[in-house]
Structures are given as C-alpha cells and as structure tokens.
Design an enzyme around this catalytic site. Sequence first.
Site, PDB file in Angstrom:
ATOM      1  N   THR A  29       0.376  -0.544   6.419  1.00 47.80           N
ATOM      2  CA  THR A  29       0.651  -1.205   5.223  1.00 47.80           C
ATOM      3  C   THR A  29       0.957  -2.601   5.754  1.00 47.80           C
ATOM      4  O   THR A  29       1.203  -2.750   7.033  1.00 47.80           O
ATOM      5  CB  THR A  29       2.013  -0.609   4.748  1.00 47.80           C
ATOM      6  OG1 THR A  29       2.238  -1.570   3.541  1.00 47.80           O
ATOM      7  CG2 THR A  29       3.118  -0.513   5.598  1.00 47.80           C
ATOM      8  N   GLY A  30       0.691  -3.604   4.851  1.00 50.21           N
ATOM      9  CA  GLY A  30       0.726  -4.941   5.241  1.00 50.21           C
ATOM     10  C   GLY A  30      -0.422  -5.830   5.356  1.00 50.21           C
ATOM     11  O   GLY A  30      -1.413  -5.380   4.489  1.00 50.21           O
ATOM     12  N   GLY A  47      -3.745  -6.465   5.743  1.00 52.09           N
ATOM     13  CA  GLY A  47      -4.890  -5.818   6.082  1.00 52.09           C
ATOM     14  C   GLY A  47      -5.817  -6.576   7.263  1.00 52.09           C
ATOM     15  O   GLY A  47      -6.267  -5.623   8.086  1.00 52.09           O
ATOM     16  N   THR A  69       0.786  -1.057  -0.096  1.00 54.19           N
ATOM     17  CA  THR A  69       0.129   0.088   0.061  1.00 54.19           C
ATOM     18  C   THR A  69       0.776   1.275  -0.291  1.00 54.19           C
ATOM     19  O   THR A  69       1.854   1.242   0.721  1.00 54.19           O
ATOM     20  CB  THR A  69      -0.647  -0.329   1.288  1.00 54.19           C
ATOM     21  OG1 THR A  69      -1.361  -1.397   1.507  1.00 54.19           O
ATOM     22  CG2 THR A  69      -1.766   1.017   1.308  1.00 54.19           C
ATOM     23  N   ARG A  91     -12.583  -9.492  -1.752  1.00 58.41           N
ATOM     24  CA  ARG A  91     -11.752  -9.062  -0.692  1.00 58.41           C
ATOM     25  C   ARG A  91     -11.323  -7.695  -0.554  1.00 58.41           C
ATOM     26  O   ARG A  91     -11.122  -6.939  -1.512  1.00 58.41           O
ATOM     27  CB  ARG A  91     -10.578 -10.005  -0.525  1.00 58.41           C
ATOM     28  CG  ARG A  91      -9.764  -9.881   0.662  1.00 58.41           C
ATOM     29  CD  ARG A  91      -8.466  -8.928   0.494  1.00 58.41           C
ATOM     30  NE  ARG A  91      -7.532  -8.900   1.483  1.00 58.41           N
ATOM     31  CZ  ARG A  91      -6.680  -7.922   1.912  1.00 58.41           C
ATOM     32  NH1 ARG A  91      -6.618  -7.010   0.808  1.00 58.41           N
ATOM     33  NH2 ARG A  91      -5.875  -7.788   2.686  1.00 58.41           N
ATOM     34  N   VAL A  92     -11.698  -7.129   0.671  1.00 57.18           N
ATOM     35  CA  VAL A  92     -11.242  -5.802   0.787  1.00 57.18           C
ATOM     36  C   VAL A  92     -10.514  -5.832   2.046  1.00 57.18           C
ATOM     37  O   VAL A  92     -10.637  -6.423   3.021  1.00 57.18           O
ATOM     38  CB  VAL A  92     -12.567  -5.045   1.037  1.00 57.18           C
ATOM     39  CG1 VAL A  92     -12.227  -3.480   1.673  1.00 57.18           C
ATOM     40  CG2 VAL A  92     -13.116  -4.920  -0.208  1.00 57.18           C
ATOM     41  N   GLY A  93      -9.154  -5.084   2.016  1.00 55.01           N
ATOM     42  CA  GLY A  93      -8.351  -5.058   3.159  1.00 55.01           C
ATOM     43  C   GLY A  93      -8.646  -3.926   3.734  1.00 55.01           C
ATOM     44  O   GLY A  93      -9.731  -3.184   3.904  1.00 55.01           O
ATOM     45  N   ASP A  94      -7.489  -3.406   4.777  1.00 48.76           N
ATOM     46  CA  ASP A  94      -7.585  -2.377   5.767  1.00 48.76           C
ATOM     47  C   ASP A  94      -7.634  -0.937   4.845  1.00 48.76           C
ATOM     48  O   ASP A  94      -8.027   0.069   5.449  1.00 48.76           O
ATOM     49  CB  ASP A  94      -6.254  -2.295   6.603  1.00 48.76           C
ATOM     50  CG  ASP A  94      -5.082  -2.232   6.005  1.00 48.76           C
ATOM     51  OD1 ASP A  94      -4.998  -3.093   4.940  1.00 48.76           O
ATOM     52  OD2 ASP A  94      -4.326  -1.399   6.274  1.00 48.76           O
ATOM     53  N   THR A 108      -4.321   1.090  -2.625  1.00 46.46           N
ATOM     54  CA  THR A 108      -3.713  -0.255  -2.816  1.00 46.46           C
ATOM     55  C   THR A 108      -4.719  -1.077  -3.864  1.00 46.46           C
ATOM     56  O   THR A 108      -5.869  -0.766  -4.047  1.00 46.46           O
ATOM     57  CB  THR A 108      -3.675  -1.082  -1.651  1.00 46.46           C
ATOM     58  OG1 THR A 108      -2.769  -2.138  -1.865  1.00 46.46           O
ATOM     59  CG2 THR A 108      -5.167  -1.250  -0.977  1.00 46.46           C
TER      60      THR A 108
HETATM   61  N1  GLY Z   1      -2.667  -3.561   3.268  1.00 44.83           N
HETATM   62  C1  GLY Z   1      -3.191  -3.614   1.978  1.00 44.83           C
HETATM   63  C2  GLY Z   1      -4.256  -4.803   2.153  1.00 44.83           C
HETATM   64  O1  GLY Z   1      -4.322  -5.794   3.183  1.00 44.83           O
HETATM   65  O2  GLY Z   1      -4.943  -4.761   1.312  1.00 44.83           O
END
Ligand code: GLY
Length: 326
Positions: free
Chosen positions: A237-238, A240, A186, A214-217, A204
Amino acid sequence: MQKKGRRKFIQTATLGATVLGTQYPLNSFSKSNIEINKPVVVSTWNFGMAANEAAWKILETGGRALDAVEAGVQVPESDPKETSVGYGGLPDREGKVTLDACIMDELGNCGSVAFLEHIKSPIAVARKVMEETPHVMLVGEGAFQFALSQGFKKENLLTPESEAAWKKWLKEAKYKPIVNIENHDTIGMLALDKNGDISGACTTSGMAYKIHGRVGDSPLIGAGLFVDNEIGGAVATGVGEEVIKIAGSAIVVENMRNGKSPEEACKIAVERIMSRHKNLKDIQVGFLALNKAGDYGAYSIYNGFNYAVKDPKTKILKDANHKMKY
Ligand code: GLY
C-alpha cells in the site's frame, strides 16, 4: 490453469525463519511439530477490520482462501464512504473513477484489471479474468467490455461526496501525490485457509486526482500482490510507483523464502525503496506479509500504517513498525 499437485513446500532446508516467535527450518511447515496458525486473514488499514469479518465467515467454515479474500475486499469496494477503493473512490483529475485490482490463488493462478471504469467490484472482474480467460490482465475499455460480457452492470461510481471533493481540488489543481500516513488507500488482503492454502487480493481506486490513465502497483502481480503457496504472500500500500520499481510484493515473498520473518521481509523491501531516495518527504509505502505457518507482519516507511488481523484467537488492528516518524 495449473493443476493442483503435491508440491513440496520448500527445498531450502538450511534456512530458518520465525513462526509464532519460534525459530524453525523453512522446510518444516509440512511437519506436524510446527504450530500452524490457521485459518488467518490479514488486511491493510482500518477498513480491513470489516473486510476480515467477511473473509472470516468463509474461512471458519472451511472455505477456500481465494473465496475469502474476494468476499473480504468487496466490503470496502462497495462502501461509498471509503474514498480510496471501489464505489465512492476519489476520481482522477478528469473526474473519472478508475479502478485497479488483482487476485492470486494457491496454485499461482492470477487475474487483474486496471484502469477499469463503471464497475463496482473490480476484484470480482479480476477473478473472472483469472478463471474465464487465458490471460492475466485486462485494462480500460477492454476490461469494461469483458465485465459486461460476464454479467456485471455499468454503474456510476462517482458519489456526490467524491465529486464535491474533486471540484474543490480543481480550484487549485495541485498535482501532488497524497501520502497516506494515517489514512488508507489500497486494501490488500491475504488469507491462509484451514487447508493450509494461501490466496491474496488487492484493490484500489488509486491515487486521488491522478493523470487519467495512470495505473499503480495494485493490479500488478509481483508489485501490489504476490502469493507463492510454498512460502506465503505479500501486499503493498502507498505510493504505487515506488512499489512497482522494486517489484515490492515479490521481493517480500523472496525474502521470506530466504528465511526472513514476515516483518523482516517487509522491512527489507521498505529499506530498498528508502535507499533509492535522498528525499522521502512524499513517499509512504507499507508492506504486509503472511507466511505458510500463519505468521504475519508488516513494515512501512512512516508511522501511521496499520493492518487488521483475524485468526482463531485474535481480532485486532495493529500498528506496523516503521522507519521514520512523520
Ligand atoms: N497503492 C495504490 C496506488 O498507488 O495506486
């Protein structure tokens, strides 16, 4: 939209924090004896260097932090060689590039898009959600239709290189989150402008080869990004899912509110994630924070996370301190 008012920076006069290596009471940001490092922009990973340059053009001429972070993160978003953000991002397991982004300004206004396809700059759409709708978040087809209504163009985001990488992955199709130890995923960016206002942006293409949908943070306010103009901002970052589970960026900002330096605040959030796991083998998370005085810091679970800084005196890529060696 919240109107800008004269809000006192901090009520908690008894707590302290570190600015440019100096202890200060948190309510003293508004006092002239504190050296405020502004303007300043910080962003995650090495692609933050070029992104910061774009943001700096706006900041150095007295522009608004919000405009700076939007312009800054658009640099990797539009770069087809960056395979973790925007155009050229690695697709999900069905070969579709789906993008997540959010933005937050100094007034606490925010906008977000998630699971957005076919639009090169999700951060610009997130800003439109913030400014042109009564909502915070739009997702999927609804976000795409909204983007079209705002004049964005439908584009193919899957480059030949990313398609080839996905086809190679399909041969084994092992669904394992990829830990970005010495890579990037990200871009999260925070800026403090000449006016002393903070904004942030986060964008990202998410985890490579994720399950469709799928949706992350990164598009979640409080997880991938949080800004409180009285205190500062944080980005993540990382992996999510881990950031979401602890409301990571909000926790970092709350730690700064309680007197921690940006790095200490990030470290506490990292430790909270670590405390939830016996086995941290596949979990890399990093946080980056900027406070109201222009002091910044970062922390990650493993080595390898770096961040870019640009201020009147500095233009550097710094390695974040970390808990463990990979
Ligand atoms: N940090 C980005 C994600 O997990 O999508």
